[in-house]
Scaffold this motif. Structure first.
Motif, PDB file in Angstrom:
ATOM      1  N   SER A 361       0.841  -1.202   0.000  1.00 50.45           N
ATOM      2  CA  SER A 361       0.000   0.000   0.000  1.00 50.45           C
ATOM      3  C   SER A 361       0.874   1.249   0.000  1.00 50.45           C
ATOM      4  N   ILE A 362       2.024   1.183   0.685  1.00 50.79           N
ATOM      5  CA  ILE A 362       2.983   2.295   0.650  1.00 50.79           C
ATOM      6  C   ILE A 362       3.546   2.455  -0.761  1.00 50.79           C
ATOM      7  N   LEU A 363       3.935   1.326  -1.364  1.00 51.93           N
ATOM      8  CA  LEU A 363       4.502   1.386  -2.714  1.00 51.93           C
ATOM      9  C   LEU A 363       3.461   1.838  -3.740  1.00 51.93           C
ATOM     10  N   MET A 364       2.195   1.464  -3.545  1.00 56.27           N
ATOM     11  CA  MET A 364       1.124   1.956  -4.420  1.00 56.27           C
ATOM     12  C   MET A 364       1.020   3.470  -4.336  1.00 56.27           C
ATOM     13  N   THR A 365       1.139   4.001  -3.114  1.00 58.55           N
ATOM     14  CA  THR A 365       1.078   5.448  -2.930  1.00 58.55           C
ATOM     15  C   THR A 365       2.241   6.133  -3.648  1.00 58.55           C
ATOM     16  N   VAL A 366       3.441   5.553  -3.528  1.00 58.14           N
ATOM     17  CA  VAL A 366       4.615   6.114  -4.215  1.00 58.14           C
ATOM     18  C   VAL A 366       4.409   6.098  -5.727  1.00 58.14           C
ATOM     19  N   ALA A 367       3.884   4.981  -6.234  1.00 55.67           N
ATOM     20  CA  ALA A 367       3.660   4.863  -7.674  1.00 55.67           C
ATOM     21  C   ALA A 367       2.618   5.868  -8.163  1.00 55.67           C
ATOM     22  N   LEU A 368       1.554   6.059  -7.377  1.00 55.75           N
ATOM     23  CA  LEU A 368       0.530   7.035  -7.756  1.00 55.75           C
ATOM     24  C   LEU A 368       1.093   8.455  -7.740  1.00 55.75           C
ATOM     25  N   PHE A 369       1.950   8.734  -6.755  1.00 54.97           N
ATOM     26  CA  PHE A 369       2.522  10.072  -6.621  1.00 54.97           C
ATOM     27  C   PHE A 369       3.472  10.394  -7.773  1.00 54.97           C
ATOM     28  N   THR A 370       4.142   9.363  -8.293  1.00 57.69           N
ATOM     29  CA  THR A 370       5.122   9.567  -9.368  1.00 57.69           C
ATOM     30  C   THR A 370       4.589   9.070 -10.709  1.00 57.69           C
ATOM     31  N   LYS A 371       3.276   9.134 -10.897  1.00 55.85           N
ATOM     32  CA  LYS A 371       2.656   8.549 -12.086  1.00 55.85           C
ATOM     33  C   LYS A 371       3.018   9.263 -13.380  1.00 55.85           C
ATOM     34  N   ALA A 372       3.610  10.473 -13.292  1.00 55.75           N
ATOM     35  CA  ALA A 372       4.045  11.159 -14.507  1.00 55.75           C
ATOM     36  C   ALA A 372       5.037  10.298 -15.275  1.00 55.75           C
ATOM     37  N   ASN A 373       5.751   9.451 -14.548  1.00 52.86           N
ATOM     38  CA  ASN A 373       6.664   8.499 -15.163  1.00 52.86           C
ATOM     39  C   ASN A 373       5.845   7.278 -15.602  1.00 52.86           C
ATOM     40  N   PHE A 434     -14.628   5.643  -0.036  1.00 54.97           N
ATOM     41  CA  PHE A 434     -13.409   5.670  -0.848  1.00 54.97           C
ATOM     42  C   PHE A 434     -13.394   6.816  -1.851  1.00 54.97           C
ATOM     43  N   ILE A 435     -14.484   7.041  -2.574  1.00 54.67           N
ATOM     44  CA  ILE A 435     -14.493   8.117  -3.587  1.00 54.67           C
ATOM     45  C   ILE A 435     -14.333   9.489  -2.936  1.00 54.67           C
ATOM     46  N   PRO A 436     -15.094   9.818  -1.860  1.00 55.74           N
ATOM     47  CA  PRO A 436     -14.832  11.103  -1.193  1.00 55.74           C
ATOM     48  C   PRO A 436     -13.400  11.220  -0.671  1.00 55.74           C
ATOM     49  N   MET A 437     -12.842  10.123  -0.138  1.00 56.55           N
ATOM     50  CA  MET A 437     -11.449  10.149   0.318  1.00 56.55           C
ATOM     51  C   MET A 437     -10.502  10.380  -0.849  1.00 56.55           C
ATOM     52  N   SER A 438     -10.803   9.721  -1.967  1.00 59.58           N
ATOM     53  CA  SER A 438      -9.958   9.880  -3.150  1.00 59.58           C
ATOM     54  C   SER A 438      -9.995  11.316  -3.657  1.00 59.58           C
ATOM     55  N   ASP A 439     -11.182  11.922  -3.644  1.00 60.13           N
ATOM     56  CA  ASP A 439     -11.301  13.326  -4.067  1.00 60.13           C
ATOM     57  C   ASP A 439     -10.531  14.250  -3.128  1.00 60.13           C
ATOM     58  N   ALA A 440     -10.544  13.925  -1.829  1.00 61.53           N
ATOM     59  CA  ALA A 440      -9.898  14.795  -0.848  1.00 61.53           C
ATOM     60  C   ALA A 440      -8.387  14.585  -0.774  1.00 61.53           C
ATOM     61  N   LEU A 441      -7.957  13.332  -0.886  1.00 61.40           N
ATOM     62  CA  LEU A 441      -6.540  13.010  -0.669  1.00 61.40           C
ATOM     63  C   LEU A 441      -5.764  12.771  -1.952  1.00 61.40           C
ATOM     64  N   GLY A 442      -6.450  12.568  -3.052  1.00 61.48           N
ATOM     65  CA  GLY A 442      -5.773  12.370  -4.323  1.00 61.48           C
ATOM     66  C   GLY A 442      -4.866  11.155  -4.304  1.00 61.48           C
ATOM     67  N   ASP A 443      -3.603  11.346  -4.653  1.00 55.34           N
ATOM     68  CA  ASP A 443      -2.656  10.235  -4.749  1.00 55.34           C
ATOM     69  C   ASP A 443      -2.324   9.608  -3.398  1.00 55.34           C
ATOM     70  N   TYR A 444      -2.726  10.259  -2.321  1.00 59.75           N
ATOM     71  CA  TYR A 444      -2.413   9.758  -0.979  1.00 59.75           C
ATOM     72  C   TYR A 444      -3.586   8.999  -0.359  1.00 59.75           C
ATOM     73  N   VAL A 445      -4.529   8.572  -1.191  1.00 58.66           N
ATOM     74  CA  VAL A 445      -5.765   7.987  -0.685  1.00 58.66           C
ATOM     75  C   VAL A 445      -5.527   6.709   0.114  1.00 58.66           C
ATOM     76  N   PHE A 446      -4.422   5.990  -0.144  1.00 54.76           N
ATOM     77  CA  PHE A 446      -4.195   4.735   0.566  1.00 54.76           C
ATOM     78  C   PHE A 446      -3.464   4.913   1.894  1.00 54.76           C
ATOM     79  N   LEU A 447      -3.027   6.136   2.188  1.00 60.91           N
ATOM     80  CA  LEU A 447      -2.303   6.331   3.446  1.00 60.91           C
ATOM     81  C   LEU A 447      -3.144   6.027   4.690  1.00 60.91           C
ATOM     82  N   PRO A 448      -4.439   6.410   4.736  1.00 59.78           N
ATOM     83  CA  PRO A 448      -5.238   6.011   5.913  1.00 59.78           C
ATOM     84  C   PRO A 448      -5.320   4.492   6.075  1.00 59.78           C
ATOM     85  N   TYR A 449      -5.452   3.779   4.964  1.00 65.58           N
ATOM     86  CA  TYR A 449      -5.478   2.315   5.038  1.00 65.58           C
ATOM     87  C   TYR A 449      -4.125   1.780   5.519  1.00 65.58           C
TER      88      TYR A 449
END
Length: 480
Positions: A361-373, A434-449
């Motif tokens: 879940s941490i690595l998913m967050t990193v990948a989402l944050f660096t998705k420009a690559n 999940f959708i409201p969290m995704s809208d609020a947290l963006g690429d960091y949506v998995f950090l609460p999990y």
């Protein structure tokens, strides 16, 4: 996610303290009965996975029916999560009807409920009614919650003791198979379109309709006929048909012995579980295990993996195809985890599963944050698959197993009921937020999990006892 093996695991656990029932093998009547029952579990898997791919098209439908100011994402979240509300109702309804009417009749009634829910979903677009879709999704949730209680119970009661564990795993495999089927049907070239999504949701009619055709010819549970209906003649007829032999006296006698032993035990209600400390402690452990299954975010992936993959930079068509891998990974891990549970132990697999989910879940967050690559978009998909794989290692099935192994027979039914209710409620919370969290947290949506997974790992490490190769008496003694 999966309450699929509650009753089967319960009976597996009881086998450690009961007499050895006669063996029996696999017969055509047994395979027919199990096939008819597990269609309900396939239905559960199908409706868990089916809502993922058509999100865009359903949201278009919502926009067409409501004004431009409508909160489309919130309405879609309600459509997703209302399924779990139905599940919370279906579980206790199944327990009540299965005791009152018998396992087979209860399953048949549930199949009719499933047909009704599928019809409402399938015709919602034609009727131009979002409400019809929500009600249909709720009813199919009742059907699936019912199935997760009634189907494993029936399967465990018709299977011979030495094959009960193997047949119990069929429930989990049916869930995974239904999920993969839904995800395959949801791709663009099949039913992933504005015109196709009502057909996709309406296909839920097939498992329930097939159950309606098959169940009248399936035998009733011999255990129910003997111990609840008190009709030994019918029980013998049913057991003879299922076992393919008339040599059933040992099994009938063992059922009587087991029933007599159960009647000698003190019965505990749900309120008793909270009153007595030696029951409250294992109940709290079981509740946290169920919360770890849901609040670790797995249903966010199962319900919204296409949304996650699009957020990672994949095209919608590619993302819909990638969702197939999520269900496929669950199916593979269901096969892999079967021999590991008794070899490595419940506590070990739960810790490995939670630990792996935390890392990925941490690595998913990193990948989402660096998705420009563009390379990281691919890694986001890989990390998601591995996150699901570690879920399948332990948290997928162990929370359902552990409550049946922490309580003796007098308190087990009440404890399992509490666990099922907690699980479905947490499922509802994840689906709705999940959708409201995704809208609020963006690429960091998995950090609460991720934070919750860390807490669950710590709790499991310090509080969960190993139950492998321990009798009920040995386990319950830990809390006295």
């Amino acid at each position: 996610m999966q309450s699929e093996n509650t009753a089967a695991l319960l009976h597996n656990n009881e086998s450690r303290t009961r007499p050895n029932m006669s063996g029996g093998g696999t017969t055509g009547a047994l395979l027919y009965a199990v096939s008819a029952a597990v269609l309900g579990m396939l239905q559960f898997g199908f409706n868990t996975g089916v809502i993922n791919a058509p999100r865009t098209f359903i949201e278009n439908f919502i926009r067409d029916q409501y004004s431009a100011t409508a909160n489309v994402s919130l309405i879609f979240s309600i459509i997703v999560s209302i399924f779990a509300v139905g599940g919370m109702i279906g579980c206790p309804l199944a327990s009540w009807l299965a005791e009152k009417l018998g396992r087979k009749k209860a399953l048949f009634i549930n199949a009719i409920i499933g047909v009704g829910g599928a019809v409402l979903m399938g015709f919602s677009q034609l009727a131009g009614s979002v409400e019809m879709l929500i009600i249909g999704r709720f009813i199919i949730g009742v059907n699936c919650g019912f199935a997760t209680t009634a189907s494993p119970t029936y399967v465990s009661e018709v299977a011979p003791l030495r094959l009960r564990g193997a047949f119990g795993t069929v429930n989990q495999l049916a869930v995974a198979f239904g999920m993969v089927g839904a995800q395959i049907l949801g791709i663009d070239v099949i039913l992933g379109s504005d015109e196709g999504w009502p057909w996709l949701l309406g296909l839920a009619i097939l498992p329930s309709a097939l159950q309606c055709l098959m169940l009248p010819f399936a035998p009733e549970s011999p255990r129910f006929l003997l111990l609840a209906a008190h009709d030994e003649q019918k029980a013998r007829i049913a057991l003879t048909k299922i076992r393919g032999t008339s040599e059933i006296n040992d099994e009938i006698n063992d059922m009587h012995v087991e029933d007599h032993a159960a009647k000698q035990e003190e019965k505990f209600t749900i309120s008793d579980l909270f009153r007595f400390s030696h029951l409250r402690k294992p109940l709290f452990i079981g509740i946290v295990m169920h919360l770890s299954q849901q609040l670790g975010g797995i249903n966010a992936v199962l319900y919204y993996s296409q949304t996650i993959f699009v957020s990672a930079g994949l095209a919608e068509e590619v993302a819909r195809s990638a969702t197939i891998g999520v269900g496929s990974m669950l199916f593979i891990m269901a096969l892999v985890s079967i021999p590991l549970i008794d070899r490595l132990g419940r506590r070990t697999l739960q810790l490995v599963g939670l630990g792996g989910m935390t890392v990925f879940s941490i690595l998913m967050t990193v990948a989402l944050f660096t998705k420009a690559n563009s390379t990281m978009s691919i890694f986001a998909v890989i990390f998601t698959f591995l996150y699901v794989a570690f879920f399948g290692v332990g948290p997928s099935s162990i929370p359902w197993m552990i409550l049946s192994e922490l309580f003796n027979q007098g308190a087990r039914s009440a404890a399992v009921s509490v666990g099922a209710l907690v699980n479905w409620f947490a499922n509802f919370v994840v689906g709705l937020t999940f959708i409201p969290m995704s809208d609020a947290l963006g690429d960091y949506v998995f950090l609460p999990y991720t934070a919750l997974l860390i807490l669950f790992f710590i709790f499991t490490y310090f509080k969960l006892p190993e139950t492998k190769n321990k009798t009920i008496e040995e386990v319950t003694a830990l809390f006295k």
